[in-house]
Design a protein around this motif. Structure first.
Motif, mmCIF file in Angstrom:
data_model
loop_
_atom_site.group_PDB
_atom_site.id
_atom_site.type_symbol
_atom_site.label_atom_id
_atom_site.label_comp_id
_atom_site.label_asym_id
_atom_site.label_seq_id
_atom_site.Cartn_x
_atom_site.Cartn_y
_atom_site.Cartn_z
ATOM 1 N N GLU A 136 27.853 44.761 26.596
ATOM 2 C CA GLU A 136 28.804 44.736 26.934
ATOM 3 C C GLU A 136 29.730 43.739 27.440
ATOM 4 O OE1 GLU A 136 29.499 47.669 29.820
ATOM 5 O OE2 GLU A 136 27.686 48.695 29.038
ATOM 6 N N ASP A 175 31.288 42.908 23.889
ATOM 7 C CA ASP A 175 32.831 43.775 23.410
ATOM 8 C C ASP A 175 33.729 43.065 24.658
ATOM 9 O OD1 ASP A 175 30.898 45.375 22.251
ATOM 10 O OD2 ASP A 175 30.781 47.062 23.607
ATOM 11 N N TYR A 176 33.469 43.176 25.653
ATOM 12 C CA TYR A 176 34.959 42.336 26.316
ATOM 13 C C TYR A 176 35.288 40.915 26.407
ATOM 14 C CZ TYR A 176 36.923 42.766 30.787
ATOM 15 O OH TYR A 176 37.967 43.003 31.952
ATOM 16 N N MET A 213 31.930 51.866 27.381
ATOM 17 C CA MET A 213 32.549 50.581 27.058
ATOM 18 C C MET A 213 32.708 50.443 25.780
ATOM 19 S SD MET A 213 33.245 47.609 28.191
ATOM 20 C CE MET A 213 33.023 46.139 27.188
ATOM 21 N N THR A 238 35.594 50.824 22.816
ATOM 22 C CA THR A 238 35.864 48.908 21.394
ATOM 23 C C THR A 238 35.937 48.851 20.865
ATOM 24 O OG1 THR A 238 34.875 47.749 23.635
ATOM 25 C CG2 THR A 238 34.618 46.402 21.914
ATOM 26 N N ARG A 286 41.715 49.676 27.108
ATOM 27 C CA ARG A 286 41.730 48.066 27.097
ATOM 28 C C ARG A 286 41.467 48.559 28.814
ATOM 29 N NH1 ARG A 286 39.052 43.231 27.885
ATOM 30 N NH2 ARG A 286 39.992 42.150 29.374
ATOM 31 N N GLN A 293 37.753 49.999 28.986
ATOM 32 C CA GLN A 293 36.746 48.358 28.528
ATOM 33 C C GLN A 293 36.625 48.580 30.057
ATOM 34 O OE1 GLN A 293 38.423 45.358 26.217
ATOM 35 N NE2 GLN A 293 36.784 45.526 24.724
#
Length: 429
Positions: free
Chosen positions: A26, A29-30, A96, A100, A124, A127
């Motif tokens: 995660e 991804d961020y 998430m 992404t 976003r 996310q």
């Protein structure tokens, strides 16, 4: 079937791996979004703006994700405290990961016009909602399974997901930026890290589905003590812990997102250091972050959470004033030192947080309380900081950024001073 006991070494290894893998995916991804926002999203989605305005617009979409994180903490915290930690974490990972991956498929401004940045913001937000629910649950899976005298050690597992996720994101961006022909990275190469999320989410789900519910929550269910509205209950019962907990982690976000997002833009565009060089130097700094996070989390079992958090905040005040003078030398060794020092400071505070924040709250509201505190701190320290430092740097020079960062470190220091030591608290209460 009852949850395995916290003392089972085999089960604790499985819990640690699950917490680590889930948060690593995660945070990967961020962070790929943060790296892309600093390097390419301004041109892909805001081409009609000036370079500075495009960068600010790109970083604004980065900030939107932070604004959505408290919403995610509220939503997932509700179900995590009512239904259970495990099921809630599965849903957060899916949300998430898929949001992404779809960023990687999103057409740019040149293809669909203004719809492109609008859809980018929407993805976003999703996310942010997903990650807002992820951290609290992953931290609870580790701390609620762990023996009391080793909660700091096992809580390092979800914390290590952050530096490892960022390390993976940086390596992939560096490899693509170095290996693709000129212009290919900016045109389509940046999409590859996002598309990899389709595969990563399958790996994360397979691991996460094998872990049992935490003993603390299982006992809590047997007592039928679930709060009807966990968010409202924790806000009413623990407003002080939420606000001070949020303030205590602000320095983590400020250090990380200034060093890893804004400084990447500053060093490449203002100082003229090549992008590939900066990505390589960032790898060194993130390695420092990972090592510090693990060692200090483990140390907090012996020295207490509060003592190491205070030390990290004090160090943050000092390093804030050194960061940009070191960067401005353009000396690669000193630039590496500057970034490594900032992330070392982050690691000292971040390491014990997965134990410290959950230990502030009772079982029936722990997911909601810890997640809300963590993500409220992110709104100020992570969402707003890159925008604030970009404006400060443009108007008043890099020294003003150091003063801002130091003030945020002082805020965290004061908040930790106002909170109690939590190391010996019984989490089954």
């Amino acid at each position: 079937m009852s949850a395995p006991t916290a003392a089972s070494p085999r089960h604790m290894r499985r819990v640690a791996v699950s917490s680590f893998i889930g948060t690593a995916i995660e945070f990967y991804d961020y962070y790929i979004y943060g790296t892309a926002a600093a390097l390419v999203l301004n041109a892909a989605f805001f081409p009609d703006l000036s370079p500075l305005a495009g960068t600010l617009a790109s970083l604004s979409t980065f900030a939107v994700g932070f604004l959505a994180r408290p919403l995610g903490a509220a939503i997932f915290g509700h179900f995590g405290d009512r239904v259970g930690r495990k099921a809630t974490l599965v849903v957060s990972l899916l949300l998430m990961g898929l949001s992404t991956a779809f960023i990687g498929l999103l057409p740019g401004y040149g293809a669909i016009g203004v719809a492109a940045p609008i859809l980018l913001v929407l993805l976003r937000v999703l996310q942010g909602v997903g990650l807002g629910g992820e951290w609290g649950g992953a931290a609870l899976m580790a701390t609620e399974h762990a023996p009391r005298d080793r909660r700091g050690l096992y809580s390092a597992a979800p914390q290590l997901g952050s530096p490892v996720g960022y390390l993976a994101a940086t390596v992939i961006f560096w490899a693509l930026s170095s290996g693709l022909p000129a212009g290919a990275f900016d045109s389509w190469g940046w999409r590859i890290p996002f598309l990899l999320s389709f595969a990563l989410v399958l790996v994360g789900l397979r691991i996460r589905l094998k872990v049992a519910e935490t003993p603390a929550f299982a006992a809590h269910q047997e007592r039928l003590r679930a709060a009807r509205t966990p968010l409202a209950t924790v806000v009413r019962r623990n407003p002080r812990e939420i606000l001070l907990g949020a303030g205590s982690i602000v320095v983590v976000y400020v250090m990380f997102y200034t060093a890893a997002t804004y400084c990447l833009t500053y060093t490449t565009r203002t100082l003229g250091i090549p992008r590939n060089t900066m990505l390589a130097l960032t790898l060194v700094a993130v390695t420092v972050l990972g090592a510090t996070t693990f060692l200090v989390a483990r140390l907090s079992d012996r020295q207490g959470r509060r003592r190491v958090l205070l030390a990290g905040s004090v160090f943050g005040v000092a390093w804030s004033m050194a960061l940009f003078p070191l960067l401005d030398t353009r000396n690669l060794l000193l630039v590496t030192l500057a970034l490594s020092g900032a992330l070392l400071c982050m690691g000292v505070v971040y390491g014990p947080m997965a134990a410290f924040l959950p230990e502030l709250f009772d079982t029936d509201v722990r997911y909601s309380g810890a997640g809300l505190a963590y993500n409220l701190g992110g709104v100020l320290g992570g969402g707003a900081a890159p925008l604030i430092v970009a404006q400060l740097g443009e108007r008043y020079g890099s020294s003003s950024i150091g003063w801002f960062m130091a003030s945020m470190a002082i805020l965290s220091l004061l908040c930790v001073l106002a909170l109690p030591e939590t190391r010996n608290r019984d989490l089954t209460a």
